[in-house]
Design a protein around this motif. Structure first.
Motif, PDB file in Angstrom:
ATOM      1  N   THR A  82      30.170  18.238  27.112  1.00 44.26           N
ATOM      2  CA  THR A  82      30.492  17.155  27.988  1.00 44.26           C
ATOM      3  C   THR A  82      31.173  16.007  27.741  1.00 44.26           C
ATOM      4  N   SER A  83      30.381  14.978  26.969  1.00 46.69           N
ATOM      5  CA  SER A  83      30.956  13.474  26.343  1.00 46.69           C
ATOM      6  C   SER A  83      30.485  13.765  24.946  1.00 46.69           C
ATOM      7  N   LEU A  84      31.480  12.724  24.197  1.00 45.44           N
ATOM      8  CA  LEU A  84      31.427  12.821  22.967  1.00 45.44           C
ATOM      9  C   LEU A  84      29.888  12.324  22.733  1.00 45.44           C
ATOM     10  N   TYR A  85      29.539  11.386  23.390  1.00 48.16           N
ATOM     11  CA  TYR A  85      28.129  10.659  23.271  1.00 48.16           C
ATOM     12  C   TYR A  85      26.866  11.820  23.263  1.00 48.16           C
ATOM     13  N   GLU A  86      26.928  12.469  24.155  1.00 47.72           N
ATOM     14  CA  GLU A  86      26.024  13.528  24.379  1.00 47.72           C
ATOM     15  C   GLU A  86      25.993  14.469  23.209  1.00 47.72           C
ATOM     16  N   ALA A  87      27.221  14.940  22.981  1.00 48.84           N
ATOM     17  CA  ALA A  87      27.590  15.923  21.765  1.00 48.84           C
ATOM     18  C   ALA A  87      26.621  15.161  20.408  1.00 48.84           C
ATOM     19  N   GLY A  88      27.065  13.748  20.408  1.00 49.47           N
ATOM     20  CA  GLY A  88      26.711  13.030  19.206  1.00 49.47           C
ATOM     21  C   GLY A  88      25.364  13.194  19.050  1.00 49.47           C
ATOM     22  N   VAL A  89      24.591  12.812  19.929  1.00 48.76           N
ATOM     23  CA  VAL A  89      23.132  12.617  20.125  1.00 48.76           C
ATOM     24  C   VAL A  89      22.532  13.975  20.025  1.00 48.76           C
ATOM     25  N   GLU A  90      23.053  14.835  20.428  1.00 46.54           N
ATOM     26  CA  GLU A  90      22.348  16.406  20.567  1.00 46.54           C
ATOM     27  C   GLU A  90      22.553  16.724  18.981  1.00 46.54           C
ATOM     28  N   ALA A  91      23.602  16.417  18.161  1.00 49.99           N
ATOM     29  CA  ALA A  91      23.872  16.887  16.992  1.00 49.99           C
ATOM     30  C   ALA A  91      22.929  16.017  16.164  1.00 49.99           C
ATOM     31  N   GLY A  92      22.120  14.949  16.597  1.00 50.54           N
ATOM     32  CA  GLY A  92      21.289  14.289  15.714  1.00 50.54           C
ATOM     33  C   GLY A  92      21.885  13.060  15.238  1.00 50.54           C
ATOM     34  N   ALA A  93      22.922  12.399  15.717  1.00 57.25           N
ATOM     35  CA  ALA A  93      23.461  11.206  15.167  1.00 57.25           C
ATOM     36  C   ALA A  93      22.657  10.154  15.976  1.00 57.25           C
ATOM     37  N   ALA A  94      22.549   8.971  15.292  1.00 59.74           N
ATOM     38  CA  ALA A  94      22.124   7.839  15.992  1.00 59.74           C
ATOM     39  C   ALA A  94      23.029   7.172  16.926  1.00 59.74           C
ATOM     40  N   PRO A  95      22.456   7.100  18.214  1.00 65.87           N
ATOM     41  CA  PRO A  95      23.427   6.736  19.148  1.00 65.87           C
ATOM     42  C   PRO A  95      24.178   5.396  18.890  1.00 65.87           C
ATOM     43  N   LYS A  96      23.763   4.722  18.181  1.00 63.21           N
ATOM     44  CA  LYS A  96      24.720   3.560  17.643  1.00 63.21           C
ATOM     45  C   LYS A  96      25.863   3.930  16.891  1.00 63.21           C
ATOM     46  N   ALA A  97      25.633   5.074  16.007  1.00 57.44           N
ATOM     47  CA  ALA A  97      26.503   5.771  15.151  1.00 57.44           C
ATOM     48  C   ALA A  97      27.803   6.136  15.940  1.00 57.44           C
ATOM     49  N   VAL A  98      27.468   6.972  17.140  1.00 59.27           N
ATOM     50  CA  VAL A  98      28.337   7.507  17.983  1.00 59.27           C
ATOM     51  C   VAL A  98      29.333   6.341  18.722  1.00 59.27           C
TER      52      VAL A  98
END
Ligand SMILES: [Zn+2]
Length: 492
Positions: free
Chosen positions: A223-239
């Motif tokens: 859906t969005s890069l943000y969601e994909a990033g957080v789902e994959a385990g990245a820190a929200p700030k990193a995304v």
């Protein structure tokens, strides 16, 4: 112990810790106090030991053996003492537990206080909302003049009148005198104030031992890069940092497609094995609609850091591609558009971004506010002059951000207002326009050139660094020590 324990302040004894719990807590406090007193100081020296520098096994261990067996489980220290708190915790929530209820505890003295063995007592507090340094210290029986001395000597490092709820404060007393006070105002840094003789105090800061690690996260956008990033385990700030890095090339509000992929390498900061915050993004890669964007962080010979593509071109430019994140375009730039309210054809010299009312809008570039206020059909409108070439305008704000007024300087990415529907508008959206050399142009057509490139004589150094980072970025995703509790990775 009895004397002092009974003297602890009733109001701190929330939940009335029963005796056994109290003893256990007391033991934990005692142990950490000993560590604190005999392992740490001179605490100022901690700084010189460098990052990750841990205790030395010297006198600390010797003194510790004086603690009666079974009083202090190291685990108890870990849970209740420093490192017990993660940044993810709501301020003061988990941390306040019962530690604050412990009040004062006498430090055990082996075979009954021989000569030279100090009669020390330690109290640890988790600051509560209405606490002040004065209320806490006077509650311990410290005189006002003494409190003033302590805060005065601390001021150079930290203003103790600004202690924050959820933070930890330790006070060490000998008899009725404060010997030492410690306040950890940050996950990685703290203040100490120590009695220096002749009624004076000395203050300094200490660094909490920590380790810098790395983490690689990759994923596919659904859906969005943000969601994909957080789902994959990245820190929200990193995304978010990644969207900043590529903001010049990819419009995250409009360009992302399902199936786009990303990869990100960033630093992590851990205390006692727990990640407490993310550090800098070191490399990132994004494949958007089949096109690959790569960024590596590079510090040039003069110590100026920035993000570069693989060819050494700087990724920062003059204007952001979009002043909004996570929205969609509802109307494009057009010389002739049928106006939904005016019911006639008119040019639309900007881009409309539909977004929920209240969505923050960022300045597309550094600049000076040349207009901020009501402008007829535009409603609440802000205009920023970036340089001799570019001016940007933002319309229909529900509200203009505080401090954004004519003549004010704004930074790129600074929030200047909030999406609304003021003026002639059918619903919440941002009208965004760009004036290029005096002419309204299509914001989506702007292809600005990189600010600077890595200089020729730094080329080899840049390439070595780039290759190292990209190898790490494409290595197997790393799993860094898991974080206890359900809070996930600590991000503040
Ligand atoms: Zn518009």
């Amino acid at each position: 112990m009895r004397d002092f324990a009974n003297k602890s302040f009733p109001k701190r004894r929330s939940g009335g810790a029963p005796g056994s719990v109290f003893v256990l807590l007391a033991a934990a406090v005692v142990l950490s106090a000993l560590l604190l007193l005999f392992e740490g100081p001179p605490v100022g020296a901690l700084k010189d030991r460098g990052e990750g520098g841990r205790s030395r096994p010297g006198d600390g261990a010797a003194r510790l053996s004086a603690v009666p067996a079974g009083t202090g489980e190291p685990a108890a220290d870990g849970a209740a003492g420093r490192g017990g708190r993660t940044a993810g915790d709501p301020p003061g929530a988990a941390a306040s537990q019962d530690l604050a209820a412990a009040g004062f505890v006498a430090v055990p003295q082996g075979p009954h206080g021989g000569p030279g063995v100090p009669d020390l007592k330690v109290a640890t507090f988790i600051i509560k909302r209405n606490d002040s340094i004065y209320s806490i210290l006077s509650g311990l029986g410290v005189e006002a003049a003494e409190i003033a001395k302590i805060t005065r000597s601390a001021r150079r490092i930290y203003d103790l009148r600004r202690i924050k709820a959820g933070d930890e404060l330790r006070v060490v007393k000998r008899g009725e005198r404060v010997e030492r006070l410690e306040y950890r105002y940050d996950e990685l840094e703290g203040l100490y104030v120590e009695r220096a003789g002749q009624g004076r105090f000395e203050a300094g800061s200490y660094e909490v031992p920590h380790e810098i690690g790395h983490k690689v996260v990759s994923g596919v956008v659904e859906t969005s890069l943000y969601e994909a990033g957080v789902e994959a385990g990245a820190a929200p700030k990193a995304v978010v940092a990644m969207t900043d890095i590529f903001a010049w090339d990819v419009d995250f509000a409009t360009d992302m497609r399902r199936g786009d992929t990303f990869r990100i390498l960033y630093e992590t900061v851990a205390v006692e094995g727990e990640i407490i915050r993310m550090g800098r993004v070191l490399a990132a890669e994004l494949v958007n609609a089949g096109r690959r964007y790569t960024a590596v962080y590079y510090e040039d010979g003069k110590g100026r850091g920035g993000y570069y593509d693989t060819e050494g071109r700087s990724l920062s430019r003059t204007l952001l591609k979009s002043p909004l994140r996570y929205s969609r375009i509802s109307s494009y730039f057009s010389r002739k558009r049928f106006h939904p309210i005016l019911k006639k054809y008119r040019p639309h010299h900007g881009i409309d971004y539909a977004a929920p009312a209240g969505t923050p809008v960022e300045a597309a570039g550094d600049g000076k506010v040349v207009f901020a206020g009501w402008r007829k059909g535009y409603g609440y409108f802000v205009k920023i002059r970036h340089n001799g070439i570019y001016t940007t305008g933002y319309g229909h704000f529900s509200r203009i951000a505080r401090g954004v007024k004519r003549g004010a300087r704004v930074r790129q990415g600074q929030v200047i207002g909030y999406v609304g529907s003021t003026g002639i508008s059918t619903g919440p959206h941002l009208h965004y326009e760009v004036v290029y050399r005096g002419r309204l142009v299509n914001p989506l057509s702007i292809r600005s050139t990189p600010k600077r490139s890595v200089s020729k004589d730094e080329r080899a150094r840049f390439e070595a660094r780039r290759d190292e980072l990209l190898a790490r970025l494409h290595g197997a995703p790393t799993v860094v020590a898991s974080v206890k509790g359900g809070g996930g990775e600590g991000v503040n």
